[in-house]
Design a protein around this motif. Sequence first.
Motif, PDB file in Angstrom:
ATOM      1  N   UNK A   1      69.784  79.893  33.159  1.00 27.36           N
ATOM      2  CA  UNK A   1      69.593  79.860  31.714  1.00 27.36           C
ATOM      3  C   UNK A   1      70.158  78.575  31.117  1.00 27.36           C
ATOM      4  N   UNK A   2      71.340  78.170  31.560  1.00 30.72           N
ATOM      5  CA  UNK A   2      71.973  76.954  31.041  1.00 30.72           C
ATOM      6  C   UNK A   2      71.141  75.724  31.390  1.00 30.72           C
ATOM      7  N   UNK A   3      70.662  75.651  32.633  1.00 31.70           N
ATOM      8  CA  UNK A   3      69.876  74.490  33.068  1.00 31.70           C
ATOM      9  C   UNK A   3      68.539  74.425  32.348  1.00 31.70           C
ATOM     10  N   UNK A   4      67.885  75.578  32.200  1.00 35.60           N
ATOM     11  CA  UNK A   4      66.550  75.605  31.602  1.00 35.60           C
ATOM     12  C   UNK A   4      66.553  75.187  30.146  1.00 35.60           C
TER      13      UNK A   4
ATOM     14  N   UNK B   1      59.821  78.799  33.480  1.00 34.29           N
ATOM     15  CA  UNK B   1      60.276  78.107  32.276  1.00 34.29           C
ATOM     16  C   UNK B   1      59.315  78.367  31.124  1.00 34.29           C
ATOM     17  N   UNK B   2      59.820  78.720  29.953  1.00 35.93           N
ATOM     18  CA  UNK B   2      58.950  79.059  28.841  1.00 35.93           C
ATOM     19  C   UNK B   2      58.152  77.863  28.346  1.00 35.93           C
ATOM     20  N   UNK B   3      56.910  78.150  27.900  1.00 36.42           N
ATOM     21  CA  UNK B   3      56.041  77.165  27.273  1.00 36.42           C
ATOM     22  C   UNK B   3      55.714  75.996  28.205  1.00 36.42           C
TER      23      UNK B   3
ATOM     24  N   UNK C   1      62.365  68.559  27.678  1.00 41.15           N
ATOM     25  CA  UNK C   1      62.883  68.839  26.336  1.00 41.15           C
ATOM     26  C   UNK C   1      62.482  67.751  25.348  1.00 41.15           C
ATOM     27  N   UNK C   2      62.147  66.545  25.874  1.00 41.07           N
ATOM     28  CA  UNK C   2      61.745  65.426  25.020  1.00 41.07           C
ATOM     29  C   UNK C   2      60.229  65.320  24.905  1.00 41.07           C
ATOM     30  N   UNK C   3      59.512  66.315  25.404  1.00 36.90           N
ATOM     31  CA  UNK C   3      58.065  66.328  25.279  1.00 36.90           C
ATOM     32  C   UNK C   3      57.316  65.663  26.415  1.00 36.90           C
ATOM     33  N   UNK C   4      58.024  65.336  27.525  1.00 39.55           N
ATOM     34  CA  UNK C   4      57.356  64.701  28.669  1.00 39.55           C
ATOM     35  C   UNK C   4      56.703  65.781  29.523  1.00 39.55           C
TER      36      UNK C   4
END
Length: 280
Positions: free
Chosen positions: A83-86, A184-186, A224-227
């Motif tokens: 959870x922390x990593x994701x 991983x979500x989305x 997380x940055x959209x890549x």
Amino acid sequence: MFIIDRLETNEDGAVVAVLSGLVTGDLFKHALGHKTKAEGEFPDGVAQESGISTGNLAAKLPMIREWLIAVAKRTSTVTYGELMDTFGLHFFLLYTAMRSLGHQCVDAREPVITALIVDKDSGKCSPGLEGEFGIQDDDLERARCYEFWAGAPSQTPPNEPSPIHEPTTGFDELLARFTLTQVRPFQAAFREAVFRRFDGRCAISGCDVPEALEAAHINGRDWRQGDNTAADGILLRRDLHALYDRGVILIANDGTVSLNQEAPHYQQFLGFKIKPWTSS
């Protein structure tokens, strides 16, 4: 883990923590006995967002909940580390997220979905589940989660392709098997795009068993940055993905594979050139 005694502001405006010692014993129990005391507005405006502020966490909570509902539908569990990593959380944001999500469930008269988050070694929840919600039997609470969300409708956002694909034949059937394993979500669209780009085969080993494959992000790219385009990823067998993430397997700008340490079992891949490849 150090204890933060107080926060101070430097002359340049940076907020720094003054430490007073090491945390001993159970971290969750230690956290329950401490409260933050502060005056004035904490400087966490949008311009200073670092990805670990509580404001950023608020935006992540619906995604974490969606992720855990998917876990419940699979009658599975996840670990605190996963959870922390994701979601890019440190320990205290993890605690805040679990507490917030748990109370959301209580307010909605739902089973406490954070019972699905367990220690990787024991397979059990931390004492915080009992301390915060009075749940003594986490196995029973997980069973309640599985039953409650078994028939829940999909909450996939309208602009996000469904992670479930009806199998047809050939490549589409392999793709369906691959996307069914998504965690991983989305990220369903990213996984599918990478799978298609590499024709359903590991870019290094050629493995074509969907359940053994993972869509890895190329080093330097951040989901997380959209890549999350096909060019941001590489399809790898699970073990090769782990070695790539840990820097044992290296990939040069031209796609050439090398090893950063002795790994006899993987010598066969030395010098292999990945195609297609997008240099950084």
